[in-house]
Design a protein around this motif. Structure first.
Motif, PDB file in Angstrom:
ATOM      1  N   MET A   1     -39.915  14.518 -34.071  1.00  8.79           N
ATOM      2  CA  MET A   1     -38.604  15.308 -34.831  1.00  8.79           C
ATOM      3  C   MET A   1     -37.375  14.219 -35.278  1.00  8.79           C
ATOM      4  N   THR A   2     -37.227  14.087 -35.974  1.00  4.08           N
ATOM      5  CA  THR A   2     -36.304  13.894 -36.283  1.00  4.08           C
ATOM      6  C   THR A   2     -34.900  14.445 -36.051  1.00  4.08           C
ATOM      7  N   GLN A   3     -33.721  12.893 -35.398  1.00  9.09           N
ATOM      8  CA  GLN A   3     -32.802  13.835 -35.383  1.00  9.09           C
ATOM      9  C   GLN A   3     -32.123  14.196 -36.272  1.00  9.09           C
ATOM     10  N   PRO A   4     -30.854  15.317 -36.250  1.00  9.73           N
ATOM     11  CA  PRO A   4     -30.167  15.287 -37.267  1.00  9.73           C
ATOM     12  C   PRO A   4     -29.281  14.981 -37.607  1.00  9.73           C
ATOM     13  N   ASN A   5     -28.540  14.489 -39.205  1.00 11.35           N
ATOM     14  CA  ASN A   5     -27.321  13.422 -39.189  1.00 11.35           C
ATOM     15  C   ASN A   5     -26.221  14.333 -39.026  1.00 11.35           C
ATOM     16  N   VAL A   6     -25.681  13.917 -37.387  1.00 13.04           N
ATOM     17  CA  VAL A   6     -24.337  15.252 -37.517  1.00 13.04           C
ATOM     18  C   VAL A   6     -22.874  14.870 -38.208  1.00 13.04           C
ATOM     19  N   LYS A   7     -22.619  15.515 -38.588  1.00  7.73           N
ATOM     20  CA  LYS A   7     -21.359  15.329 -39.247  1.00  7.73           C
ATOM     21  C   LYS A   7     -19.822  16.310 -38.013  1.00  7.73           C
ATOM     22  N   ALA A   8     -18.894  15.699 -38.278  1.00  7.98           N
ATOM     23  CA  ALA A   8     -18.431  16.471 -37.194  1.00  7.98           C
ATOM     24  C   ALA A   8     -16.508  16.718 -38.278  1.00  7.98           C
ATOM     25  N   TYR A   9     -15.959  17.958 -38.255  1.00 15.07           N
ATOM     26  CA  TYR A   9     -15.055  17.857 -39.182  1.00 15.07           C
ATOM     27  C   TYR A   9     -13.626  18.249 -38.191  1.00 15.07           C
ATOM     28  N   LEU A  10     -12.383  17.896 -38.317  1.00 10.88           N
ATOM     29  CA  LEU A  10     -11.704  17.814 -37.479  1.00 10.88           C
ATOM     30  C   LEU A  10     -10.121  18.966 -37.849  1.00 10.88           C
ATOM     31  N   ARG A  11      -9.189  19.427 -38.323  1.00  9.40           N
ATOM     32  CA  ARG A  11      -8.777  19.975 -38.621  1.00  9.40           C
ATOM     33  C   ARG A  11      -7.685  20.172 -37.463  1.00  9.40           C
ATOM     34  N   ALA A  12      -6.695  19.654 -37.879  1.00  7.76           N
ATOM     35  CA  ALA A  12      -5.251  20.148 -36.453  1.00  7.76           C
ATOM     36  C   ALA A  12      -3.896  18.849 -37.491  1.00  7.76           C
ATOM     37  N   SER A  13      -2.945  20.579 -36.793  1.00 11.01           N
ATOM     38  CA  SER A  13      -1.331  19.471 -37.752  1.00 11.01           C
ATOM     39  C   SER A  13      -1.383  18.950 -36.424  1.00 11.01           C
ATOM     40  N   ILE A  14      -1.579  18.649 -35.174  1.00 13.74           N
ATOM     41  CA  ILE A  14      -1.135  17.273 -34.627  1.00 13.74           C
ATOM     42  C   ILE A  14      -1.473  16.892 -33.682  1.00 13.74           C
ATOM     43  N   LYS A  15      -1.958  15.539 -33.483  1.00  6.04           N
ATOM     44  CA  LYS A  15      -2.841  14.254 -33.046  1.00  6.04           C
ATOM     45  C   LYS A  15      -3.300  15.217 -31.323  1.00  6.04           C
ATOM     46  N   LYS A  16      -2.490  15.445 -30.551  1.00  7.18           N
ATOM     47  CA  LYS A  16      -3.328  16.189 -29.553  1.00  7.18           C
ATOM     48  C   LYS A  16      -4.264  17.488 -30.053  1.00  7.18           C
ATOM     49  N   GLN A  17      -3.966  18.323 -30.591  1.00  6.08           N
ATOM     50  CA  GLN A  17      -4.956  19.269 -31.062  1.00  6.08           C
ATOM     51  C   GLN A  17      -6.501  17.942 -31.698  1.00  6.08           C
ATOM     52  N   ASP A  18      -6.385  16.823 -32.333  1.00  4.70           N
ATOM     53  CA  ASP A  18      -7.386  16.621 -33.093  1.00  4.70           C
ATOM     54  C   ASP A  18      -8.175  16.319 -31.063  1.00  4.70           C
ATOM     55  N   GLU A  19      -6.850  15.067 -30.762  1.00  2.80           N
ATOM     56  CA  GLU A  19      -8.030  14.556 -29.245  1.00  2.80           C
ATOM     57  C   GLU A  19      -9.361  15.348 -28.822  1.00  2.80           C
ATOM     58  N   VAL A  20      -8.066  16.938 -28.002  1.00  2.00           N
ATOM     59  CA  VAL A  20      -8.515  17.679 -27.585  1.00  2.00           C
ATOM     60  C   VAL A  20     -10.283  18.266 -28.584  1.00  2.00           C
ATOM     61  N   ALA A  21     -10.072  19.123 -29.872  1.00  2.00           N
ATOM     62  CA  ALA A  21     -11.559  19.110 -30.640  1.00  2.00           C
ATOM     63  C   ALA A  21     -12.130  18.057 -30.592  1.00  2.00           C
ATOM     64  N   LYS A  22     -12.082  16.736 -30.753  1.00  2.00           N
ATOM     65  CA  LYS A  22     -12.798  15.523 -30.797  1.00  2.00           C
ATOM     66  C   LYS A  22     -14.193  15.986 -28.990  1.00  2.00           C
ATOM     67  N   ASP A  23     -12.919  15.753 -28.080  1.00  2.00           N
ATOM     68  CA  ASP A  23     -13.561  15.849 -26.898  1.00  2.00           C
ATOM     69  C   ASP A  23     -15.060  17.467 -27.200  1.00  2.00           C
ATOM     70  N   ARG A  24     -14.147  18.089 -27.928  1.00  2.00           N
ATOM     71  CA  ARG A  24     -15.295  19.105 -27.454  1.00  2.00           C
ATOM     72  C   ARG A  24     -16.483  19.095 -28.159  1.00  2.00           C
ATOM     73  N   ILE A  25     -15.946  18.989 -29.434  1.00  2.00           N
ATOM     74  CA  ILE A  25     -17.451  18.587 -29.828  1.00  2.00           C
ATOM     75  C   ILE A  25     -18.163  17.446 -29.633  1.00  2.00           C
ATOM     76  N   ASN A  26     -17.388  16.407 -29.484  1.00  2.00           N
ATOM     77  CA  ASN A  26     -19.077  15.389 -28.637  1.00  2.00           C
ATOM     78  C   ASN A  26     -19.761  15.587 -27.362  1.00  2.00           C
ATOM     79  N   ILE A  27     -19.145  16.653 -26.867  1.00  2.00           N
ATOM     80  CA  ILE A  27     -19.586  17.590 -25.456  1.00  2.00           C
ATOM     81  C   ILE A  27     -20.857  17.993 -25.775  1.00  2.00           C
ATOM     82  N   PHE A  28     -20.459  18.618 -26.944  1.00  2.00           N
ATOM     83  CA  PHE A  28     -21.324  19.623 -27.529  1.00  2.00           C
ATOM     84  C   PHE A  28     -22.268  18.949 -28.219  1.00  2.00           C
TER      85      PHE A  28
END
Length: 87
Positions: A1-28
């Motif tokens: 089975m082929t792995q999907p091409n995974v594209k992640a989108y972040l939208r935040a008004s401050i950098k700290k929110q981006d960092e938290v979201a990126k960590d959560r997306i990476n874990i998922f």
């Protein structure tokens, strides 16, 4: 089975929110035994509809790609209510 091409989108008004979201997306994504191949990030308020990186993500995406966001409200700036929470 082929792995999907995974594209992640972040939208935040401050950098700290981006960092938290990126960590959560990476874990998922890692729980799927894969990793994000592309990252798109808009550091703007949810009150504006102008999201150039989201537009670029949609343009770059193809059938079969997996698009991951931390939360659906990151796409719209609106609170999305679902009957069942996503895991």
């Amino acid at each position: 089975m082929t792995q999907p091409n995974v594209k992640a989108y972040l939208r935040a008004s401050i950098k700290k929110q981006d960092e938290v979201a990126k960590d959560r997306i990476n874990i998922f994504v890692e729980s799927l035994a894969t990793k994000a191949t592309s990252w798109y990030s808009d550091n703007i308020s949810g009150t504006t509809a102008d999201r150039p990186e989201l537009e670029r993500l949609l343009t770059d995406s193809h059938e079969g790609d997996l698009i991951v966001v931390e939360s659906l409200d990151r796409l719209t700036g609106l609170v999305i209510v679902t009957e069942k929470p996503f895991n």
